[in-house]
Design an enzyme around this catalytic site. Structure first.
Site, PDB file in Angstrom:
ATOM      1  CG  ASN A  20       7.641   9.743   4.064  1.00 15.19           C
ATOM      2  OD1 ASN A  20       7.194  10.496   3.275  1.00 15.19           O
ATOM      3  ND2 ASN A  20       7.280   9.981   5.562  1.00 15.19           N
ATOM      4  CD  GLU A  21       7.601  13.998   6.774  1.00 18.87           C
ATOM      5  OE1 GLU A  21       6.706  14.499   5.659  1.00 18.87           O
ATOM      6  OE2 GLU A  21       7.540  13.158   8.267  1.00 18.87           O
ATOM      7  CD  GLN A  67       1.230   6.816   9.522  1.00 18.10           C
ATOM      8  OE1 GLN A  67       1.914   7.118   8.283  1.00 18.10           O
ATOM      9  NE2 GLN A  67       0.529   7.252  10.243  1.00 18.10           N
ATOM     10  CG  HIS A 118       6.242   6.430   5.654  1.00 18.67           C
ATOM     11  ND1 HIS A 118       5.536   6.721   4.583  1.00 18.67           N
ATOM     12  CD2 HIS A 118       5.610   6.940   6.679  1.00 18.67           C
ATOM     13  CE1 HIS A 118       4.994   8.550   4.906  1.00 18.67           C
ATOM     14  NE2 HIS A 118       4.974   7.856   6.127  1.00 18.67           N
TER      15      HIS A 118
END
Length: 388
Positions: A155-156, A19, A112
């Protein structure tokens, strides 16, 4: 009344590699962006944090924060199967050293949402050898983690299981399944991968190791308690339960949703909804912490993401103030919360969308100039005081 947090509390902000770095040419999300250019916006240069990471970290440190969460990009480190880039490993080591030099505790995430293109697209986490391949990558990454006290493996994973399950549906020729639950087969594989690498990381680095879970702060409608429990298990609890053996668990929360007899109720349209279309629910964080504690017991919690997509920075401060009041309520009731890492440090690409702005810092996408918002100084002052 001033309300203080425990000594040693982590105050920071979070980012992810894809990102913010720019030009992650070798990962699956870059390929998806190119293949679906008519439907989603490309990351491109992102906000050029690959070159400007020290500037980003200095903004945090100068404002009064003591922690920074960032991820390292598997596709940079292993651009081809079994071929590891010493230069890229050195790059991420320099990031760690920069954080430490500036007085920021690095919280490092190893996965991620993105992985190397060679691993595959939607089928990647269902490969028979994926746990071994992830373990091999983590072993290489561990070689640069000296001095890192907090490591997030994945992540998640619940959102990852949603994304890859949805892509599999599309690949099979079916419509994109908006609102689908996490794919449990993919979820089981992610759990297997986490359980494989966590003890290896602890032995190799001495760090506290855990993973981060997207908490939906789901609330049952009257009479829908059984459906709520079913949905909550698929969405969260099957990912929280493995964390019972971890050193911490990351809680990530933004909003809350109702569950009725048919499942999760979509966010109704409302003028208070955020730029993501989510309900304005700063109380979700307290709900998420309390539920996580119910599942994981005494395992420490770190809020690894919480924030709001809004163009109104005063609203960001109001949201975060309410969310932090919820953290304090949970702490007062005995929750062992070790830190709060705001999402996000920077306005960045939100997985195919540039519109939602979560950052404490705005970025000019042409010049990459960083423009701190008042919320950065405000939250930094909270961090300096270690109190709200």
């Amino acid at each position: 009344m001033t309300r203080a947090l425990p000594d040693g509390f982590l105050w920071g902000a979070a980012t992810s590699a894809h990102q913010t770095e720019g030009n992650n040419l070798n990962n699956d999300w870059w390929k998806l962006e190119q293949d679906t250019a008519e439907h989603i916006q490309a990351s491109g240069d992102a906000v050029d944090s690959y070159h400007r990471y020290e500037e980003d970290m200095r903004l945090l440190a100068d404002a009064g924060f003591n922690a920074y969460r960032f991820s390292i990009e598997w596709a940079r480190i292993e651009p081809a199967p079994g071929q590891f880039s010493r230069a890229e490993l050195a790059h991420y080591r320099r990031m760690i050293d920069t954080a430490l030099r500036l007085g920021l505790t690095p919280v490092v995430t190893l996965h991620h949402f993105t992985h190397p293109r060679w691993l595959g697209a939607h089928e990647a986490w269902l490969r028979d050898d994926v746990v071994d391949l992830f373990t091999r990558y983590v072993g290489e990454a561990a070689s640069i983690l000296d001095g890192v006290d907090w490591v997030c493996t994945i992540n998640e994973p619940n959102v990852l299981a949603v994304n890859h399950g949805a892509l599999a549906e599309v690949a099979a020729g079916r419509p994109y399944p908006f609102g689908m639950l996490p794919d449990t087969k993919i979820g089981d594989r992610l759990i297997e991968a986490h359980l494989a690498v966590a003890p290896l990381l602890r032995e190799a680095t001495g760090a506290k190791v855990g993973w981060t879970v997207a908490n939906q702060a789901l609330v049952p409608a009257a009479g829908a308690e059984a459906k709520h429990a079913e949905v909550q298990r698929i969405w969260e609890d099957m990912y929280l339960e493995p964390a019972r053996e971890d050193d911490f668990v990351g809680v990530q929360s933004y909003t809350s949703q109702l569950v009725d007899e048919n499942g999760i109720v979509p966010h109704p349209e409302h003028p208070d909804n955020t730029l993501m279309g989510w309900a304005y629910r700063p109380d979700a964080l307290e709900i998420a912490i309390r539920h996580t504690r119910e599942v994981v017991g005494e395992v420490p919690v770190v809020v690894t993401e919480n924030g709001i997509a809004t163009p109104d920075d005063e609203r960001r401060i109001a949201y975060t103030t309410s969310a932090l009041q919820g953290v304090l309520n949970a702490v007062d009731d005995g929750a062992d919360v070790r830190g709060y890492l705001h999402w996000s440090l920077l306005d960045n690409v939100e997985w195919g969308r540039w519109g939602p702005t979560f950052g404490l810092v705005a970025v000019d996408r042409e010049t990459f100039e960083r423009r701190p918002k008042p919320s950065l100084a405000w939250l930094g002052s909270v961090a300096r005081a270690n109190a709200l």
